[in-house]
Design a protein around this motif. Structure first.
Motif, PDB file in Angstrom:
ATOM      1  N   TRP A   1       5.214   5.118  -6.885  1.00  0.00           N
ATOM      2  CA  TRP A   1       4.625   4.392  -5.866  1.00  0.00           C
ATOM      3  C   TRP A   1       3.682   4.983  -5.255  1.00  0.00           C
ATOM      4  CZ3 TRP A   1       5.134  -0.544  -6.584  1.00  0.00           C
ATOM      5  CH2 TRP A   1       6.307  -1.125  -7.250  1.00  0.00           C
TER       6      TRP A   1
ATOM      7  N   THR B   1      -1.291   3.076   0.284  1.00  0.00           N
ATOM      8  CA  THR B   1      -1.589   1.779   1.201  1.00  0.00           C
ATOM      9  C   THR B   1      -0.224   0.860   1.103  1.00  0.00           C
ATOM     10  OG1 THR B   1      -2.785   0.745  -0.458  1.00  0.00           O
ATOM     11  CG2 THR B   1      -3.892   1.889   1.236  1.00  0.00           C
ATOM     12  N   LEU B   2       0.486   1.027   0.071  1.00  0.00           N
ATOM     13  CA  LEU B   2       1.434   0.138  -0.080  1.00  0.00           C
ATOM     14  C   LEU B   2       2.767   0.376   0.613  1.00  0.00           C
ATOM     15  CD1 LEU B   2       1.654  -2.351  -2.073  1.00  0.00           C
ATOM     16  CD2 LEU B   2       2.496  -0.982  -3.938  1.00  0.00           C
ATOM     17  N   THR B   3       3.546  -0.264   1.513  1.00  0.00           N
ATOM     18  CA  THR B   3       4.556   0.255   2.047  1.00  0.00           C
ATOM     19  C   THR B   3       5.707  -0.174   1.191  1.00  0.00           C
ATOM     20  OG1 THR B   3       3.458  -0.331   4.005  1.00  0.00           O
ATOM     21  CG2 THR B   3       5.943   0.125   4.275  1.00  0.00           C
ATOM     22  N   VAL B   4       6.665   0.839   0.550  1.00  0.00           N
ATOM     23  CA  VAL B   4       7.764   0.637  -0.169  1.00  0.00           C
ATOM     24  C   VAL B   4       8.944   0.994   0.589  1.00  0.00           C
ATOM     25  CG1 VAL B   4       8.901   1.405  -2.171  1.00  0.00           C
ATOM     26  CG2 VAL B   4       6.243   1.150  -2.069  1.00  0.00           C
TER      27      VAL B   4
ATOM     28  N   ARG C   1      -0.018   4.794  -4.561  1.00  0.00           N
ATOM     29  CA  ARG C   1      -0.949   3.721  -3.940  1.00  0.00           C
ATOM     30  C   ARG C   1      -0.214   3.847  -2.430  1.00  0.00           C
ATOM     31  NH1 ARG C   1      -4.744  -0.287  -4.876  1.00  0.00           N
ATOM     32  NH2 ARG C   1      -5.119   0.665  -6.926  1.00  0.00           N
TER      33      ARG C   1
ATOM     34  N   ALA D   1      -0.262  -4.013  -5.735  1.00  0.00           N
ATOM     35  CA  ALA D   1      -1.126  -3.946  -4.714  1.00  0.00           C
ATOM     36  C   ALA D   1      -2.090  -4.880  -5.176  1.00  0.00           C
ATOM     37  CB  ALA D   1      -1.753  -2.477  -4.394  1.00  0.00           C
TER      38      ALA D   1
ATOM     39  N   ALA E   1       0.951  -5.646   2.463  1.00  0.00           N
ATOM     40  CA  ALA E   1       0.979  -4.607   1.101  1.00  0.00           C
ATOM     41  C   ALA E   1       2.417  -4.006   1.313  1.00  0.00           C
ATOM     42  CB  ALA E   1      -0.282  -3.737   1.060  1.00  0.00           C
ATOM     43  N   GLU E   2       3.287  -4.617   1.663  1.00  0.00           N
ATOM     44  CA  GLU E   2       4.751  -4.303   2.056  1.00  0.00           C
ATOM     45  C   GLU E   2       5.819  -4.953   0.940  1.00  0.00           C
ATOM     46  OE1 GLU E   2       4.258  -4.574   6.718  1.00  0.00           O
ATOM     47  OE2 GLU E   2       6.377  -5.002   5.895  1.00  0.00           O
TER      48      GLU E   2
ATOM     49  N   PRO F   1       2.345   0.318  -9.601  1.00  0.00           N
ATOM     50  CA  PRO F   1       1.604   0.187  -8.157  1.00  0.00           C
ATOM     51  C   PRO F   1       0.497  -0.620  -7.922  1.00  0.00           C
ATOM     52  CG  PRO F   1       2.693   2.437  -8.669  1.00  0.00           C
ATOM     53  CD  PRO F   1       2.597   1.757  -9.850  1.00  0.00           C
TER      54      PRO F   1
END
Lengths: 473, 224, 256
Positions: free
Chosen positions: B105, B110-113, B108, B80, B90-91, B76
């Motif tokens: 995941w 802030t990461l759109t998963v 993180r 990122a 960040a997607e 992750p």
């Protein structure tokens, strides 16, 4: 596409006076030649792999029936369909039938020389469908209504300016004042436009660089990724392939792949090598629901057992044309149909007949560079010579040439007469040419003196001088 | 669908006549069953550690980027940072692959998963791989219920998680691994060998990246 | 002292173009062979090797002329040809041309095995390293296609030319690319041939050499004819002339 192969000399003249084309030809083939050489030099086993490639394809051709049947049964086992087609017309109908059954409107296409051979685009269009080429080069020439000029670089004859003009004309929904002066921008525009087409397509048609009997897989090798989008996004994937593209196993595919990319573009491997086997499996989230292989013969099986059998080893890498000085002079369009260069000079007479394509095997100096680089070691000059033999047997060569050579041979078979006659002729010619040492024009030799002088002979034949000297020795 | 059986009979009959073959060849059937290897270049016949080095070198040569990570838990952060470094959103669209389940995941936020097949709007994808082929720096990816092929082609950026143990020498080695899986090892619908990002030389023979497929191919080579 | 071996008996296959256009090459060949210790004979029963017929698809005539050549050269230790193209015809194509002729197949094989292109014969078979010649000039060298690709003639002429005193070799870019001669090709497709020889002469001029050498009269007549038409002062000679130091004849296409 209507062949203009019979008009090779006129086509060639046109190409020779096309400055834009000549500029491209002065640079581009050399790029391919250098890259291929670097790639070949980097792999110590390259020559040995060529031997194995040749042997493999010979084995395949000697067992073609078994491998085709094995391939078919594997495709069927996985839920795919094989359509056997004797002729280009049967292949067009098979593909149209598949498209109709799928209620297709838009059809995307990966690059395929066999699809050019059967002229599928025009046929689909005439039947109300919209075929869209997705390989960048193919897309450009489709917009320009031109045939490809090279089997792996179809738009090789165009400059970025040409492409800009084409895109401005075709993409009328984009702002007319947009800047399009960089290949990067042109590629990005094509990418955006074609993404929409990929999404709309109901059927995707690709060719196949290989078919694998062991698994029923078809293989495409690309750099752009367009072939993959063509086959995974639409509901139906149609593969059009000719029968000689089959190899036995996955290991054999590995062998051919090592030769293909290096010979074609000088790459170690192309960006995408994709093996496709049947339709999507239960539970898969994407991939085509139908998988069809249209297997085309179109005169190929008739070459088995003849002096032309070896040409069926061809893997369509284009190395022969990249290295051909005649192709380098006139480019691909002069050959007048789908397959240019040395390989075209052997295949086109087989597919179109010697009457239509007879010029091509004659338009070679037999310099042998094609054979020297062919990954499958196809003896291309020898096969062109075989076509010349067919033409000679059928009396298709120009009468003047035939008579001239016949007269020469008549003398050459009679040494005493030959030496006497040549002695006289050379004395006369030598006397005529002595002043300048050369002729700017000479009767019966306009073909020569149109572009260059004819050096004058010394005035006596060697045989004559040797006999005179021997008397003194 | 049109019946092509008479064409089939005629084509095969013509071939048999030309070859003088009656009922096919035992030789050919044997080759299919045994699938012998042809000459395999010496280049990748190395110790595993050297194969990993070779893979990295070859992949880098074709404009892929390779980043080594100590474990899946580092993925992750690496994803990122990679996206941030390129100023990309960040997607990520991730393959619903059980092999990637161990990636934390949520470390993180802030990461759109999201998981699933690729959609046209997806800018970046993360997938696993079946093998990495050292000889050419190629990734081998198989399609399957958890591994949609669209992820390999639609997004602009493709990030691949490759475990160190998945690196093999050659394509032949990779086929052996696939066959070694037994029934699960029959050919999936799609097998992709991916060697660097998408490219084209179709305009004036100048190589440009990102023709139709990903412009960027980033490989996270994870110790295992 | 080394044991004295009997002198090899060499039959010279003169080739049509040398016989008719440039006997000097024949005499240069004889000199090179005799200097290297050979006994040279020139059978008068020889005419044409048959390549023009062979390449025009007239197999029957090609076979007849092949038989004539084979018969004319029976009994020599070696047959030497100052041309890669005619040499290739005898060495590579005769066996194939007569393979199915029981009376001649073995004789064709036998001749093939004894036949060599001149420069490669000197270098590879006789082991000549220095021909003792002098040539004051800068030359460039074109590799004729048949010699290069059918017979592997590539570094032998360069090796021998390096021994010529006063000579500098400037390598020709694209030396392995065809000059556009191709036998009947150049008259059947004059415009294509012209494009090829134009590219060749441009490369030749780019080397700044004052002399162009090659091992095949066909290519030499083509390139010399083009250079002269273009008004170039570059001298054109067969490589044997320079190696033998036989340069009193005017260069190809120039007056005496």
């Amino acid at each position: 596409m209507e062949p203009t192969t019979h008009a090779f000399p006129e086509n060639a003249r046109k190409a020779l006076s096309d400055e834009r084309l000549q500029k491209v030809l002065a640079i581009a083939p050399a790029g391919f030649v250098n890259r291929r050489k670097q790639a070949a030099d980097r792999l110590p086993e390259f020559e040995a792999l060529r031997d194995q490639g040749r042997d493999l394809k010979n084995h395949v051709l000697a067992n073609l029936d078994t491998y085709l049947e094995a391939f078919e049964s594997k495709v069927t086992e996985q839920g795919g369909h094989v359509h056997w087609c004797r002729t280009d017309q049967e292949a067009r109908d098979a593909i149209l039938g598949i498209c109709r059954a799928a209620n297709a409107k838009t059809v995307t296409k990966g690059k395929s020389m066999v699809s050019e051979e059967i002229g599928i685009n025009d046929y689909l269009e005439a039947n109300g469908l919209t075929p869209i080429e997705t390989d960048l080069g193919e897309y450009i020439i489709q917009l320009r209504h031109e045939p490809p000029s090279h089997i792996i670089a179809p738009a090789f004859h165009l400059s970025k300016k040409d492409v800009e003009g084409t895109f401005r004309q075709a993409h009328t929904d984009l702002p007319p004042d947009r800047v399009l002066d960089d290949p990067k921008v042109l590629i990005a525009e094509a990418r955006t436009v074609l993404r929409r087409k990929f999404q709309q397509a109901d059927v995707g048609i690709t060719g196949a660089n290989l078919m694998i009997a062991e698994t029923g897989s078809t293989v495409i090798v690309t750099n752009e990724g367009n072939g993959d989008l063509t086959q995974i996004l639409p509901r139906v994937h149609v593969v059009i392939a000719s029968i000689e593209k089959i190899v036995p196993t996955l290991e054999d595919a590995a062998l051919v792949l090592r030769l293909l990319a290096r010979s074609a573009t000088g790459q170690e491997a192309s960006a995408y090598t994709t093996f496709s086997t049947g339709p999507r499996r239960p539970g898969d989230l994407d991939g085509p629901e139908e998988f069809h292989v249209v297997l085309l013969d179109n005169g190929r099986s008739a070459l088995l057992g003849t002096e032309f059998q070896e040409v069926l080893r061809c893997i369509r890498c284009g190395a022969c044309m990249n290295h051909c000085p005649v192709y380098g002079a006139v480019g691909g369009h002069a050959y007048g149909w789908v397959y240019p260069g040395p390989i075209g000079s052997v295949i086109q007479p087989a597919l179109l007949g010697v009457k239509e394509a007879g010029h091509l095997p004659n338009a070679s100096t037999f310099c042998g560079r094609c054979e020297a680089v062919c990954p499958m070691r196809i003896p291309l000059p020898k096969m062109m010579r075989h076509w010349r033999e067919k033409e000679f047997e059928e009396g298709l060569q120009p009468a003047a040439m035939r008579k001239g050579l016949g007269l020469w041979a008549w003398f050459a078979r009679r040494p005493a007469l030959y030496h006497a006659a040549t002695r006289m002729a050379i004395r006369a010619l030598g006397a005529l040419g002595r002043g300048k040492g050369r002729f700017a024009a000479l009767p019966l030799a306009q073909g020569w003196t149109k572009h260059r002088d004819m050096p004058a002979p010394e005035g006596k034949t060697f045989q004559q001088m040797w006999a005179e000297q021997k008397g003194k020795r | 669908m049109a019946d092509t059986s008479s064409a089939r009979a005629q084509i095969l009959g013509g071939i048999r006549k030309a070859l003088g073959s009656v009922e096919g060849s035992e030789d050919a059937r044997k080759r299919l069953a045994v699938h012998p290897r042809n000459l395999v270049p010496a280049r990748a016949q190395l110790q595993h550690a050297d194969q990993v080095e070779l893979f990295t070198r070859m992949a880098t040569e074709v404009a892929a980027t390779v980043e080594r990570l100590p474990g899946l838990s580092d993925v992750p952060r690496a994803v990122a940072e990679y996206l941030a470094g390129l100023n990309l959103p960040a997607e990520i669209r991730v393959a619903p692959d059980a092999d990637l389940d161990a990636i934390p995941w949520d470390q993180r936020p802030t990461l759109t998963v999201s998981k699933g097949r690729a959609r046209d709007s997806d800018g970046a994808s993360v997938t696993g791989a079946f093998a990495g082929v050292a000889e050419t720096g190629s990734l081998m990816l198989l399609s399957g219920t958890e591994r949609p092929t669209t992820l390999n082609f639609l997004p602009d950026t493709h990030i691949v998680v490759l475990k160190r143990s998945q690196v093999v020498g050659t394509m032949e080695d990779a086929w052996d691994r696939l066959r070694g899986l037994g029934v699960a090892g029959t050919m999936p619908r799609t097998v992709n060998f991916i060697t660097g990002p998408s490219r084209t030389g179709d305009i004036e023979m100048r190589i440009e990246l990102g023709a139709h497929g990903p412009r960027r191919l980033h490989i996270l080579l994870v110790e295992d | 002292m080394a044991e004295k071996r009997p002198a090899p008996r060499v039959g010279l296959f003169v080739t049509c173009l040398v016989d008719l256009f440039r006997p000097t090459v024949g005499f240069a060949a004889v000199k090179l062979l005799e200097d290297a210790g050979c006994t040279v004979e020139v059978p008068s029963a020889q005419t044409c090797c048959g390549q023009p017929a062979f390449n025009s698809g007239d197999r029957k005539t090609a076979q007849e002329l092949a038989r004539n050549t084979i018969a004319a050269f029976e009994g020599f230790d070696y047959v030497v040809v100052p041309s890669g193209s005619c040499g290739g015809q005898i060495k590579k194509h005769y066996p194939e041309l007569l393979a199915e002729d029981p009376a001649w197949a073995a004789r064709a094989q036998h001749l093939s095995a004894r036949t060599y292109e001149l420069v490669s014969f000197l270098a590879d078979v006789l082991g000549v390293t220095d021909t003792g010649a002098r040539y004051d000039g800068t030359i460039t060298y074109h590799d004729s296609c048949s010699g290069l690709r059918e017979l592997g003639v590539k570094e032998q002429p360069r090796r021998l030319l390096a021994s010529v005193e006063g000579l500098t070799l400037n390598e020709l870019p694209g030396a392995e690319v065809c000059c556009g001669f191709g036998g009947t090709f150049c008259v059947k497709y004059p415009d294509v041939s012209n494009r090829m020889v134009e590219a060749k002469t441009a490369d030749i001029k780019g080397t700044q050499a004052d002399t162009l050498l090659a091992g095949d009269m066909g290519c030499l007549l083509n390139m010399a004819g083009k250079l002269k038409r273009e008004g170039s002062a570059i001298r054109v000679r067969h490589v044997a002339e320079v190696l033998a130091g036989v340069t009193d004849t005017p260069p190809i296409g120039e007056k005496g």
